[in-house]
Structures are given as C-alpha cells and as structure tokens.
Enzyme design. Structure first.
Site, PDB file in Angstrom:
ATOM      1  N   CYS A 189      55.876  19.783  21.264  1.00 49.54           N
ATOM      2  CA  CYS A 189      56.682  19.272  22.125  1.00 49.54           C
ATOM      3  C   CYS A 189      57.925  17.840  21.938  1.00 49.54           C
ATOM      4  CB  CYS A 189      57.295  19.669  24.013  1.00 49.54           C
ATOM      5  SG  CYS A 189      56.087  21.096  24.488  1.00 49.54           S
TER       6      CYS A 189
ATOM      7  N   LYS B 159      59.953  10.336  20.420  1.00 49.12           N
ATOM      8  CA  LYS B 159      58.515  10.472  20.670  1.00 49.12           C
ATOM      9  C   LYS B 159      57.969  10.679  18.707  1.00 49.12           C
ATOM     10  CE  LYS B 159      57.813  10.695  24.680  1.00 49.12           C
ATOM     11  NZ  LYS B 159      59.821  11.135  25.378  1.00 49.12           N
TER      12      LYS B 159
ATOM     13  N   CYS C 110      58.505  13.457  32.461  1.00 49.43           N
ATOM     14  CA  CYS C 110      58.790  12.409  32.678  1.00 49.43           C
ATOM     15  C   CYS C 110      59.563  12.680  34.245  1.00 49.43           C
ATOM     16  CB  CYS C 110      60.281  12.220  32.147  1.00 49.43           C
ATOM     17  SG  CYS C 110      61.050  13.270  31.503  1.00 49.43           S
TER      18      CYS C 110
HETATM   19  C1  LIG Z   1      60.487  16.588  28.223  1.00 57.31           C
HETATM   20  S1  LIG Z   1      61.424  17.381  26.317  1.00 57.31           S
HETATM   21  C2  LIG Z   1      60.208  16.405  24.917  1.00 57.31           C
HETATM   22  C3  LIG Z   1      61.058  15.712  24.838  1.00 57.31           C
HETATM   23  C4  LIG Z   1      59.986  14.766  23.095  1.00 57.31           C
HETATM   24  N1  LIG Z   1      58.964  14.218  23.155  1.00 57.31           N
HETATM   25  C5  LIG Z   1      61.223  13.302  22.871  1.00 57.31           C
HETATM   26  O1  LIG Z   1      60.306  12.337  23.241  1.00 57.31           O
HETATM   27  O2  LIG Z   1      62.489  13.634  22.836  1.00 57.31           O
HETATM   28  C6  LIG Z   1      60.151  19.236  26.636  1.00 57.31           C
HETATM   29  C7  LIG Z   1      59.981  20.295  25.135  1.00 57.31           C
HETATM   30  O3  LIG Z   1      59.807  21.071  25.539  1.00 57.31           O
HETATM   31  C8  LIG Z   1      59.870  22.038  24.596  1.00 57.31           C
HETATM   32  N2  LIG Z   1      59.062  23.354  25.423  1.00 57.31           N
HETATM   33  C9  LIG Z   1      58.971  23.934  26.241  1.00 57.31           C
HETATM   34  N3  LIG Z   1      57.849  24.970  26.130  1.00 57.31           N
HETATM   35  C10 LIG Z   1      57.733  24.784  24.974  1.00 57.31           C
HETATM   36  C11 LIG Z   1      56.701  25.765  24.197  1.00 57.31           C
HETATM   37  N4  LIG Z   1      56.332  26.818  24.704  1.00 57.31           N
HETATM   38  N5  LIG Z   1      56.248  25.864  22.728  1.00 57.31           N
HETATM   39  C12 LIG Z   1      57.013  24.943  22.247  1.00 57.31           C
HETATM   40  N6  LIG Z   1      58.114  23.723  23.194  1.00 57.31           N
HETATM   41  C13 LIG Z   1      57.927  24.133  23.884  1.00 57.31           C
HETATM   42  C14 LIG Z   1      61.107  22.206  25.050  1.00 57.31           C
HETATM   43  O4  LIG Z   1      61.927  22.756  24.203  1.00 57.31           O
HETATM   44  C15 LIG Z   1      61.873  20.561  24.839  1.00 57.31           C
HETATM   45  O5  LIG Z   1      62.065  20.292  24.046  1.00 57.31           O
END
Ligand SMILES: C[S@@+](CC[C@H](N)C(=O)[O-])C[C@H]1O[C@@H](n2cnc3c(N)ncnc32)[C@H](O)[C@@H]1O
Length: 431
Positions: free
Chosen positions: A247, A253, A363
């Site tokens: 994610c 990150k 978050c």
């Molecule tokens: C909180 S954001 C991540 C922020 C990132 N870690 C950063 O620091 O920039 C959550 C992310 O989870 C991804 N996501 C949601 N469900 C997912 C899945 N089943 N598999 C992979 N990624 C997923 C979304 O597209 C989103 O970009």
C-alpha cells in the site's frame, strides 16, 4: 452543430472566478463525495490565474473547516432552513468564509455571493447576508467538529483531545519536509528557515510556492507530515535488505525506505497513484521496484525481511491537512475498511521471513483501525508479537503507549505546530 463558446471565468466580477471554483470544489466534495485533492483538477479547470486558483482552494478549505459553524450562522438568519444542498447555502458558506476568515470586505462579499446564487433565491440570499453582516456575525474561537466525530473522539480519547482537535481543525498546519539525507538536517533547517523536530525532518515556518524553495529541483526533500514519516522510521531493516512497502502510493514512505538504502518493492492497487510514486522517485533520484497489484490477489516469490503496511483507512487523523475527510460519507463507514485492513495484515504476516519486522500504520483517530485491529491480530496469530517502540526512537515530546505501540493525537506537539493522528505498531515474526 455549433459548440457553445468556452466560458472565460477570468473576465467577470473581481474574485468571482475563484468563488465559482470554490463552489465547484465544494459541490464535488460534499455532494459527489470526492476528496478535495482529487476534485481540484476538474473544479479549477479554466481558471488560469494562480492567485484565483489558490483563493478557490482556500475558500473551499475554510468552508470545510468551519462548515458546522457557518451553517449555524446561516440558519440563525433564516426562518425556514435552506436545504443542505441548495446553491444559496453553498454561496452563503463561501461568502461568509471569505469575509470571516479571509477578510473580504462586505460589498465584495455581497456582489460575489449574489452572482454565485445564479437562478437561486437572490432576495433571500441577500437578506441573510445583509443581516449577518449588519449584526457583525462572528465564528467561535475554534470550529465545531462535524456530527459524529466530536462524540466518537470524546468517547475514545476524552474532552481534552476533542478540544485540541477543534483547535487543530481551525488552523492551517505548517508544511513538514522529509530530507533525503538526514545527515544534512541542520543545513536544510537553516537554509529553509525551518525548525527540525527529528533527524531528517524540517518544519517550514514561512509559506510560499514549494517548487521555488532551495532543494526542490535537486530532490533534497519531499513534503510529508512528521506523523506520516514515523512508520518508516520505526521499521527494522538494514541497508540492502529487501523491504516490501505494501500500500505504497503516493509513495512518501517508499522514498524514506529507498533513501535509507533498502531494496524496496512498492506495491499498490491504484495505477494512477503509482504514477505519482514513480514521479516522486524520479524527482528524488531514487529507485524502487513498482508493482501494480491488488495485495489480496497477489503472492510474492520470496518472503521479505521487513514489511511496511500503511493500510487504507478512514484517514480521519489527517483532518488538519485534509478537512474534507470529516465530510466524506465513505470515511464514516469503517466496516469495509476494517475487513481489508485485517486481510492485509494477515497477508503481510504470511509474507514475512522468520524474525522479520512488520510495521502496521493507519492515519486514523479511530481505535478500531489501530489498537483494536492490533489486538485482534495478536489474538489470531501466535507467530507475531509486539516489538516495543521506545521513546528514544521518537521525536522529543512523543511517548509510546505502555502497550508498546505509538498513538499520536490532536494536542501532541501542539506548541511546536502539532502532528497528524497516526497509529503505529511494530511487530516481529517468530524466528
Ligand atoms: C494510506 S494510503 C498509503 C499511503 C502511502 N503509504 C504513503 O505513505 O504515501 C493506502 C493505499 O492503499 C492502497 N490500497 C488499498 N487497497 C489495496 C489493495 N487491496 N492492494 C494494494 N493496495 C491497496 C490504496 O490505493 C492507497 O494508495
């Protein structure tokens, strides 16, 4: 067939182009449920002047911060409440936000608000606005939290945190930068005139276009809230280790992990958000393997020594920077998010090598997306234990929970400009 000529938003009553932009932004967020950042491109399309674009965003953000209180004022001046989605209410919110938050003079507020009402009840709008301006209507010292959140956070964290959250909602937060090279912290804090709260962190004091600041072009830093930088700081790995950023998008990150020498695989299900990861890596001169996949359907070829799971969540902890999160319907319904978080956690534990380190973060200010998710994981998996986070690993002023995890709350580091609400737990897999 002849096409209608393209409307020139820049050739109208002064300030109207920005207010039309604000109206489209607010309609997009409040009625169509789009996050403010996502709505920006479409809603501001056709507004050429950067100051009009900035004003449109400021007005929309001000309305979202003070929505409850602006509506109280509007309702105090009408006998019959305007419908929530009425154009007149939206126009009045924008007009009042301009006057009460940005100091727009009354004559300009009246002129632009009436123009915005277009086709709506102009006389009523005029009467409401005139009354509020005549009576010198004021906003309270701090915004009222939107329905649901005040009660929810009061129950979870108590009155002091709720009061701090309200103060934080009413304040535009400072911009935090993460440095590519933490050894250069003192240099960049001085060059940028900022303040550092941790190695590799600079909090900007002045406002202005970020792309024009020293270090942007050369990729010396990127924008990231101090709270958002903590999960990667707390993951245990050594330079050269294979680390999975599960994610990962938009990649704050990933950048931290890559900058510290890890071999990062950045996985996310959103291709458009992954493009931003690639752009960010390129600007910073860093590399990572990008994988576009649904983590619930994907399988790695080899286990990882360390995994960072920054899971999708309600994002209620970042309301200072994104006041729209408190008004988006989806963020209030935790159930689907809780199910995905639990599944992602299990996948991450399965893909970890024996003795490997897992950081789970959200978050969010909802215990269901943090403390309760951790407790449930520990109850169902005997191979995972908490790897206690210590105060020495955190910026001064933050204290880990006695249970070994970190919870940042409104009110934390308030004198230094605050921090977003995060939950961070570090776990280790049995060797
Ligand atoms: C909180 S954001 C991540 C922020 C990132 N870690 C950063 O620091 O920039 C959550 C992310 O989870 C991804 N996501 C949601 N469900 C997912 C899945 N089943 N598999 C992979 N990624 C997923 C979304 O597209 C989103 O970009």
């Amino acid at each position: 067939m002849s096409r209608a000529p393209k409307r020139d938003w820049n050739a109208e009553v002064p300030g109207l182009a920005a207010r039309r932009g604000a109206l489209r932004l607010l309609t997009s967020v409040l009625q169509q449920g789009r996050p403010l950042d996502v709505a920006l491109a479409g809603a501001l399309n056709g507004i050429d002047r950067p100051d009009d674009r900035a004003l449109a965003r400021n007005l929309a953000s001000g309305v979202l911060r003070w929505l409850v209180d602006l509506d109280v004022l509007i309702d105090s001046a009408t006998e019959r409440a305007l419908p929530d989605d009425a154009r007149a209410r939206m126009a009045l919110r924008i007009g009042l936000a301009g006057h009460l938050l940005l100091g727009t003079p009354p004559h300009a507020v009246v002129a632009t608000t009436l123009e915005l009402t277009e086709g709506g009840p102009r006389r009523l709008t005029h009467a409401v606005l005139s009354r509020l301006l005549r009576e010198d209507a004021r906003l309270p010292d701090a915004p009222t939290l939107p329905a649901g959140y005040g009660l929810r956070w009061q129950k979870a964290w108590g009155d002091t945190v709720v009061a701090a959250a309200a103060r934080a909602l009413g304040t535009e937060p400072a911009t935090d930068l993460t440095l590519k090279d933490a050894a250069q912290t003192a240099h960049w804090a001085e060059t940028l005139g900022g303040k550092s709260l941790a190695p590799g962190h600079v909090r900007l004091v002045r406002k202005g276009a970020l792309a024009e600041l020293p270090g942007f072009e050369e990729g010396a830093w990127w924008v990231q809230d101090l709270g958002a930088s903590l999960p990667a700081r707390l993951l245990r790995y050594s330079a050269g280790d294979r680390v999975l950023d599960l994610c990962a998008a938009p990649g704050g990150k990933t950048l931290q992990l890559a900058a510290s020498g890890a071999k990062v695989m950045a996985l996310d299900t959103s291709d458009s958000r992954l493009e931003r990861v690639s752009e960010n890596l390129e600007r910073m001169g860093l590399t990572a393997e990008i994988v576009g996949a649904d983590a619930l359907a994907w399988r790695p070829e080899h286990p990882f020594g360390a995994i960072l799971l920054d899971a999708p969540c309600s994002a209620s902890g970042v309301f200072r920077r994104h006041p729209d999160v408190l008004h988006l319907k989806g963020s209030r319904d935790l159930k689907p998010l809780l199910a995905i978080q639990a599944q992602l956690l299990d996948r991450a534990c399965d893909w970890l090598a024996p003795g490997g380190s897992l950081v789970f973060s959200t978050c969010s200010l909802e215990p269901e997306e943090g403390e309760k998710q951790l407790a449930a994981l520990l109850a169902r998996r005997s191979d995972m234990t908490i790897d206690t986070i210590t105060a020495a690993e955190l910026p001064a002023g933050l204290t880990p929970n006695p249970g070994g995890w970190l919870r940042t709350l409104p009110g934390d580091l308030e004198d230094a400009g605050g921090i977003d609400g995060f939950f961070v737990a570090r776990l280790v897999k049995a060797a």
